[in-house]
Each structure stands twice: as structure tokens, then as C-alpha cells.
Design a protein around this motif. Structure first.
Motif, PDB file in Angstrom:
ATOM      1  N   ASP A 107     -12.102 -42.863 -64.133  1.00 17.56           N
ATOM      2  CA  ASP A 107     -13.247 -42.433 -65.153  1.00 17.56           C
ATOM      3  C   ASP A 107     -13.774 -41.166 -64.782  1.00 17.56           C
ATOM      4  OD1 ASP A 107     -14.366 -43.747 -63.219  1.00 17.56           O
ATOM      5  OD2 ASP A 107     -15.724 -44.996 -64.578  1.00 17.56           O
ATOM      6  N   SER A 108     -14.378 -41.027 -63.611  1.00 17.61           N
ATOM      7  CA  SER A 108     -14.977 -39.808 -63.014  1.00 17.61           C
ATOM      8  C   SER A 108     -14.933 -40.098 -61.377  1.00 17.61           C
ATOM      9  CB  SER A 108     -16.263 -39.928 -63.553  1.00 17.61           C
ATOM     10  OG  SER A 108     -17.300 -39.085 -62.598  1.00 17.61           O
ATOM     11  N   THR A 109     -14.568 -39.082 -60.723  1.00 19.82           N
ATOM     12  CA  THR A 109     -14.564 -39.105 -59.219  1.00 19.82           C
ATOM     13  C   THR A 109     -15.948 -39.407 -58.756  1.00 19.82           C
ATOM     14  OG1 THR A 109     -14.433 -36.928 -59.193  1.00 19.82           O
ATOM     15  CG2 THR A 109     -12.335 -38.141 -58.663  1.00 19.82           C
ATOM     16  N   GLY A 126     -14.656 -37.366 -66.973  1.00 21.62           N
ATOM     17  CA  GLY A 126     -15.154 -36.270 -66.332  1.00 21.62           C
ATOM     18  C   GLY A 126     -16.493 -35.993 -66.936  1.00 21.62           C
ATOM     19  N   ARG A 127     -17.580 -35.904 -65.612  1.00 18.24           N
ATOM     20  CA  ARG A 127     -18.668 -35.613 -66.353  1.00 18.24           C
ATOM     21  C   ARG A 127     -19.147 -34.104 -65.717  1.00 18.24           C
ATOM     22  NH1 ARG A 127     -22.659 -39.644 -65.306  1.00 18.24           N
ATOM     23  NH2 ARG A 127     -23.339 -38.454 -63.348  1.00 18.24           N
ATOM     24  N   GLY A 128     -19.925 -33.514 -66.731  1.00 19.84           N
ATOM     25  CA  GLY A 128     -20.336 -32.117 -66.205  1.00 19.84           C
ATOM     26  C   GLY A 128     -21.917 -32.173 -66.343  1.00 19.84           C
ATOM     27  N   ASN A 179     -23.665 -22.636 -60.607  1.00 19.45           N
ATOM     28  CA  ASN A 179     -22.475 -23.229 -60.175  1.00 19.45           C
ATOM     29  C   ASN A 179     -21.265 -23.222 -60.589  1.00 19.45           C
ATOM     30  OD1 ASN A 179     -23.067 -24.825 -62.019  1.00 19.45           O
ATOM     31  ND2 ASN A 179     -23.421 -26.526 -60.974  1.00 19.45           N
ATOM     32  N   ASP A 180     -21.124 -22.315 -61.507  1.00 21.91           N
ATOM     33  CA  ASP A 180     -19.639 -22.084 -62.294  1.00 21.91           C
ATOM     34  C   ASP A 180     -18.995 -20.880 -61.743  1.00 21.91           C
ATOM     35  OD1 ASP A 180     -20.453 -23.976 -64.045  1.00 21.91           O
ATOM     36  OD2 ASP A 180     -21.277 -22.744 -65.693  1.00 21.91           O
ATOM     37  N   LEU A 181     -17.543 -21.138 -61.661  1.00 25.11           N
ATOM     38  CA  LEU A 181     -16.783 -20.012 -60.930  1.00 25.11           C
ATOM     39  C   LEU A 181     -15.976 -19.449 -62.094  1.00 25.11           C
ATOM     40  CD1 LEU A 181     -15.673 -21.195 -57.605  1.00 25.11           C
ATOM     41  CD2 LEU A 181     -17.742 -20.391 -58.255  1.00 25.11           C
ATOM     42  N   LYS A 199     -12.953 -16.023 -67.507  1.00 28.97           N
ATOM     43  CA  LYS A 199     -13.148 -17.368 -67.946  1.00 28.97           C
ATOM     44  C   LYS A 199     -13.536 -18.422 -66.783  1.00 28.97           C
ATOM     45  CE  LYS A 199     -10.632 -16.557 -71.835  1.00 28.97           C
ATOM     46  NZ  LYS A 199     -11.277 -16.636 -73.064  1.00 28.97           N
ATOM     47  N   LYS A 200     -14.270 -19.388 -67.163  1.00 31.74           N
ATOM     48  CA  LYS A 200     -14.801 -20.520 -66.339  1.00 31.74           C
ATOM     49  C   LYS A 200     -13.742 -21.295 -66.040  1.00 31.74           C
ATOM     50  CE  LYS A 200     -17.620 -24.431 -65.990  1.00 31.74           C
ATOM     51  NZ  LYS A 200     -18.695 -25.322 -66.346  1.00 31.74           N
ATOM     52  N   VAL A 201     -13.367 -21.324 -64.605  1.00 32.52           N
ATOM     53  CA  VAL A 201     -12.126 -21.941 -63.906  1.00 32.52           C
ATOM     54  C   VAL A 201     -12.614 -23.272 -63.275  1.00 32.52           C
ATOM     55  CG1 VAL A 201     -10.587 -20.048 -64.037  1.00 32.52           C
ATOM     56  CG2 VAL A 201     -11.934 -20.489 -62.087  1.00 32.52           C
TER      57      VAL A 201
END
Ligand code: BTN
Length: 248
Positions: free
Chosen positions: A23-25, A52-54, A106-108, A113-115
């Protein structure tokens, strides 16, 4: 023949678990840690996630072909998301020709574009650090999410995971190494830019001047007041929304 799990575990010096689907690591590690089935450090990598959780309660779309990894660590005073962003940048830069940019906190981003997204979750004495990287644009792209993108270059997925873990554990052994903050600052997207953000129910505009050693965003308001932001959303002054809202 040695399993990939064993090879990676031997190389890193702590347990590595490879799963096809979870479900989510982050959730899996938190639950296993709570039941005392595992202890830090350890690493879980999944081929895909169904939930996956954001950040901020959002979801993070996690189809096969991406890298979804979580590390269980001892709780630390170090700014984990800053360390993770730099660890991922360093690993991508040594394995590909790409030069990711960091959107606080914390976004790359690559080519606008966010990868990659990073989610750190603290527990009593431990922390789970989750990292999701879009390695390939799925067929049909990222519908409805114009900001999402992928590395889209040849990479060895498990080697990338290993290098990220190695960079990160190395940083945690020497948390005051000034090169980490230097690398973060060099890759920051927002320095010098006008942003808007919400604080105490008020919409504010400010110019970004940098990031402090705890990962706080340094801003200066039009009247010269200075503030440090530690969480939440920032929006470019133009009103462009930069946060990656992954497809549901
Ligand atoms: C964000 O962009 O808001 C953060 C996304 C974090 C996604 C990663 S994928 C591996 C780990 N497991 C999760 O459920 N989330 C993190």
C-alpha cells in the motif's frame, strides 16, 4: 545465486526488503516498527504502491516503473528532508546527465517538472523517510497533473536506491558537514523569487533569500520584515501553483 535483497543488504550493512506491491512503503515500515518486527536502520523498496502517500494528506501515484523507497532511521535532530533532497540529487547526478533543482522544502524538479517527492514521518524514537521518484513517464503521461514529470533516462533502479541510501547514511554520520547545505542552496529553485504563502490565516507576499541550517525558508517582506518558514505551501508570486498534486 544471491538474491538482490541479500546483495543490497550486504552492501549497505543493514536489512533491505524488496516487495512487488505494497500500500505504502512508509506505512509498512511504520507498522512493522510499531510491532517491533524491525529496527533502524532498514530499507524497503517496492515496485509499486496502491496507496502512496504524499505531504499534507495527498496521494502519490506510484505505478510500476518508479522507485518507491522508505528508510527506517533513528530519530535525529538533522533536517531529514533537506538531507534526503541532497542525497537524491547527488545520486541522480552521479548516475545520469541530469541536474535536478530543489523546490523548498522537498520536491525535486527536472526540466521544470516535479520528478521526486519526499515524505518524512516522525515516530517516538524513530523516523520513516519515504522517497518516490518518477523514473519513466507512464503511457498517457500524468493526466491532469501538468507539473509532474519523470527522469526519462536510462537508470539502474536498485543502484539508484542504494546510492541514495549510501549518501543519506553517510550524511547522518556527519550531520554538520557543510557541503550538504551548500549543495541544497546551490540547487534551490526559489532563491531570489517572489512567493506567496499563508501564515496565521493571512496571505503574504515575500522574496526568498535562502534557507537556514534547519531547512527553514528565509524570506523578506515588502516592508523589510524577515520571516522563516518551516512548513506549508509556497506559491510563486505569479500565482503559479508549484506543488505536485499527483494524480489520484
Ligand atoms: C510528496 O510529494 O508530497 C511526497 C511524496 C512521497 C512519496 C514517497 S514514495 C515512497 C514513500 N511511501 C509513501 O507512501 N510515500 C513516500
Amino acid at each position: 545465486m544471491q538474491s538482490e535483497e541479500k546483495r543490497l543488504s550486504d552492501r549497505l550493512g543493514f536489512p533491505v526488503y524488496l516487495q512487488k506491491e505494497v500500500d505504502s512503503t512508509n506505512l509498512r515500515l511504520k507498522e512493522a516498527a510499531r510491532k517491533e518486527e524491525i529496527s533502524p536502520p532498514c530499507l524497503l523498496i517496492a515496485d509499486r504502491q496502491t496507496m502512496g502517500r504524499g505531504r499534507l494528506g495527498r496521494s502519490f501515484l506510484s505505478p510500476e516503473g518508479g522507485l518507491y523507497m522508505s528508510l527506517l532511521l533513528h530519530r535525529t535532530e538533522a533536517p531529514l528532508t533537506v538531507f534526503a533532497a541532497v542525497a537524491v540529487c547527488r545520486a541522480i547526478e552521479e548516475m545520469t546527465p541530469l541536474k535536478p533543482k530543489i523546490k523548498w522544502v522537498n520536491d525535486l524538479f527536472v526540466n521544470g517538472k516535479k520528478v521526486c517527492g519526499i515524505l518524512a514521518e516522525g515516530m517516538e524514537s524513530q523516523a520513516v523517510l519515504g522517497i518516490g521518484i518518477n523514473l519513466k513517464t507512464p503511457e498517457g503521461g500524468f493526466p491532469g497533473v501538468p507539473v509532474a514529470g519523470a527522469l526519462d533516462v536510462e537508470t539502474d533502479r536498485l543502484l539508484l536506491a542504494r546510492r541514495i541510501a549510501e549518501h543519506l547514511t553517510g550524511m547522518l554520520q556527519n550531520p554538520s558537514d557543510p557541503s550538504v547545505l551548500r549543495d541544497y542552496r546551490e540547487r534551490m529553485m526559489l532563491t531570489g523569487k517572489e512567493i506567496t504563502y499563508e501564515k496565521d490565516g493571512q496571505q503574504k507576499s515575500a522574496r526568498v533569500t535562502g534557507v537556514d541550517e534547519k531547512g527553514g525558508l528565509l524570506v523578506v517582506l515588502p516592508d523589510g520584515t524577515r520571516e522563516i518558514l518551516f512548513s506549508g505551501e509556497v506559491t510563486l508570486g505569479s500565482g503559479q501553483f508549484l506543488e505536485n498534486r499527483q494524480p489520484q
